[in-house]
Structure formats: C-alpha cells, structure tokens
Design an enzyme around this catalytic site. Sequence first.
Site, PDB file in Angstrom:
ATOM      1  N   LYS A 126      20.891  38.165  -8.682  1.00 36.00           N
ATOM      2  CA  LYS A 126      20.723  39.482  -9.307  1.00 36.00           C
ATOM      3  C   LYS A 126      21.913  39.722 -10.219  1.00 36.00           C
ATOM      4  O   LYS A 126      22.995  39.191  -9.975  1.00 36.00           O
ATOM      5  CB  LYS A 126      20.694  40.584  -8.240  1.00 36.00           C
ATOM      6  CG  LYS A 126      20.067  41.867  -8.715  1.00 36.00           C
ATOM      7  CD  LYS A 126      18.563  41.742  -8.655  1.00 36.00           C
ATOM      8  CE  LYS A 126      17.838  43.009  -8.983  1.00 36.00           C
ATOM      9  NZ  LYS A 126      16.429  42.888  -8.561  1.00 36.00           N
TER      10      LYS A 126
HETATM   11  N1  GLU Z   1      13.534  42.529 -11.009  1.00 35.50           N
HETATM   12  C1  GLU Z   1      12.331  42.069 -10.404  1.00 35.50           C
HETATM   13  C2  GLU Z   1      12.486  42.022  -8.890  1.00 35.50           C
HETATM   14  O1  GLU Z   1      13.323  42.681  -8.332  1.00 35.50           O
HETATM   15  C3  GLU Z   1      11.829  40.776 -10.998  1.00 35.50           C
HETATM   16  C4  GLU Z   1      12.753  39.614 -10.902  1.00 35.50           C
HETATM   17  C5  GLU Z   1      12.285  38.396 -11.690  1.00 35.50           C
HETATM   18  O2  GLU Z   1      11.219  38.436 -12.252  1.00 35.50           O
HETATM   19  O3  GLU Z   1      13.043  37.424 -11.698  1.00 35.50           O
HETATM   20  O4  GLU Z   1      11.718  41.391  -8.211  1.00 35.50           O
END
Ligand code: GLU
Length: 440
Positions: A126
């Site tokens: 993240k």
């Molecule tokens: N931000 C989204 C999540 O928390 C998508 C992450 C992604 O597609 O890599 O799942």
Amino acid sequence: MTQTVTAEQRVQSLPQFMVAEQPRQTLWDTTLRQLDDVAKRIELDPSIHRILRRPERELTVAIPVMMDDGRIEVFSGYRVQHSSARGPCKGGVRYHPSVDLDEVRALAALMTWKCAVVGIPYGGAKGGVDCDPAVMSQNELSRLTRRFTTAILPILGPKRDIPAPDVNTNAQTMAWMADTVTMLEGKAVMEIVTGKPIPLGGSLGRKEATGRGVAIATAELIKRRQGRLSETTVAVQGYGNVGSAAATILQEMGCKIVAVSDVSGGLYCAEGLDTASLNQYAANHPRHLLEGYEAPGVEPITNEELLCADVDVLIPAALEHAIHADIAGLVQARTIVEGANGPTTPEADEILNERGIVVVPDILANAGGVIVSYFEWVQDLQNFFWEEEEVNHRLEQIMVRSFREVWDFSQEERVPLRLGASMLAVSRVAEAVQARGIFP
Ligand code: GLU
C-alpha cells in the site's frame, strides 16, 4: 519551506463525523491483533507468524512540491510492501490527511490477505501521501504524483510492486504515474500501475470493479440467507467510486437503496433513492458530492443515522473505523458488507457478532478492485485486451467462488466470516512462505 500543520488544525479540517470516530487504537494494532488470533486458531508455525508480523519493506519519502502560488510544500509519502510470498506486491495509493506509516502498513497487510483470499497471484502493498487533495489543484496533484512516483520507483516494477488507485486517487493519478515511469525509463511501462485510463492500457470494467464485487458479495449473502434481492433494502455510507457503483449495481439487481451518505451528509428515502439521478448530481458537483441534492420524498439524515438505519444491508464504503464500539450496539442492519478497508473496529466486530449481525469482511467483499487490477495487468503483459463482458464474467466467477469458499469454511469451523476469511488467507500465505523457504 514546509508549511507546518498542527495535529489540532488537521483534526479541525476533517469532516465532523470523522473527528468523533478517531480510532482509539491504530489500524496496525488492530491488524496485528487479528493476525495473532488467526495464528492461534490455525496453529500457525511460530516462525512464519513472526515473519508475517513484520512488513518486508517500508519506504518513507519527502515530496517537495511547487504549489501554484510559488510556495514549496513538503509532503510525506509512504510505500509499504507487507509480503511478496505469493507474487509481486499489489495495492493502492491513497491521498488523505490521515495517511501515516502506521495506516499504510496495516492496509498493506490487508492487501496480502485480500489477494490470498480470492486466490490471485500477488502479495500485498500500500502507498499513501499525507495531503488534502480537496484543497489542491490538478497541476499541484500532478506534480505531487510525479515526484512521489519518482521517489518510490526504486521499489516498484511490474514484477515487483504494482500500485493502483485508492481513496482520493483515480485513473488520472495512475496515468501520471505510468507516464512518469515511462519518461524516466525511456520505454513504455504501462503495466507498472493498474486502474489506468482505457487508452493507456486500462481495463474495461476496472472503475466499477470494487463496487461490482461488493454487489456480487451482497447478492451471494442474500441468497444464503434465503432472501430476495427485490425485497432487500440497502444503506451505503460513502458515495464515492466504490459506494456509488455498489449502489447502482445493487439497484439494477432489484434492491432498494434507501440511504446514502458522503462527507457532506446523508440522504434517506423509504421508497428508494434513484442512483442514476444521484450519480448525475454528484458528477456535476465540483467535489463530486451529494451536497444540496433534493428530490421528492428524500430527507437529509446524519452519518450516524445512516449507520443505524433499519435496513437489510449496510455497506460502509468510506474510511476505516467508521463502525466503532459506540455505534455497533445501535446498528439495526441485519447484515454488513464492507466496501471500505477496515471499516469496523475489533470491539465493534465483537458486538456485531454477539448481536448476530453477519459481516462480510473487507478482504472478501471489496476484492473486486484488485481482481480486475489483476486482469488489467494480465492484459497489459499480453498486449491483448478483453471485452467488458469477459472482465465482468471472470470477476463474478472469482467473487462467487471465493465467497463460497469463505462461507463454507466459516460454517465448518463455526466462526464468523471475518475470522474464516482471515484463517483461509493466512494459511495460504503461510503455505507459500513455507514452500519458498528462507533465502539465502
Ligand atoms: N485500492 C484497492 C484495494 O484496496 C485496489 C488495489 C489494487 O487494485 O491493487 O483493494
């Protein structure tokens, strides 16, 4: 020169309902506590437990940005890679004043479990920047994004770590990221991020994917409870990308969306709100909010009233810890489907369990986004693009299969869905760690 913002000023700039819901413990504390519980349940090898309690890599960067008025502000940015045991790290980038290393670390671990629970070949990561995009221009955001991308590039790569959108970031943000890397490397590297605009190698269906996944998870839950979608009432907290798509698709499936809210407040209509008209209104609002929306039979409600509305399904699709211990006892919804990441505190979760309220956990319910990110990455790597029907069909297959696996496993183990999903996810990651062994 850095503009210093005191903690107090920062709290004052937050919407009122968020201030009341400041977490009593950090999201990382919560994440570790959940992992420790799961480790006990599945009798996890203590060495693997120790490995999973620590993120593999954490990068903190300072991001100087020339603001439109000529001032230079320095923002803090983070990228945390929790685990690459099951594949390259994957996870979004969020822009929000609440972003700090602790939050990003917890959200990275959640991505590890999420990818494992739906069986896609990724680890978890993240990223985030502590900034308030609501008060920044597009040019400022472009400069911030490009400098942030450059700063974290050493640890990114299509086979290393692939960012995507999250809270307050979108396809445009991903376009800036992909363009920055492409310019720096002197060759097209569009597959370095997912959630891109379609002309840059984005996937059809990616924008609505998280909301579509939430809707599919809701439909699966209703089916298991012998309910009918045409008799199901829904309240959605957070009418952003996830909440609005979930509400729209659930309405198409026959549900009645009786309440929605965003940072500007909430709306209630016993006969059901019209999502097409809400979407059109939000699209034309300067900040994409529902502020000022009016229609016959629609009454304003507070965020708390929304969370406590008498509905079949409550979908928290805003930020973490929205459902805390003080609210959990008042929730009247029969079921909760978590569109957001970490919207329920562990204390609230216990209260909801005692009250028999079924919660479909974030790592399962909102996995639609990362599932279609996986499809986008596959399409980019093959330079071969799919029709939207194929994307949606494959998304549904994975969501339905994953839901069934979590449901059946939780029934067998006689545990709530959150614990069942985490037990499955951690076991799968542990298997990968075990099989790989320790290098060198
Ligand atoms: N931000 C989204 C999540 O928390 C998508 C992450 C992604 O597609 O890599 O799942």
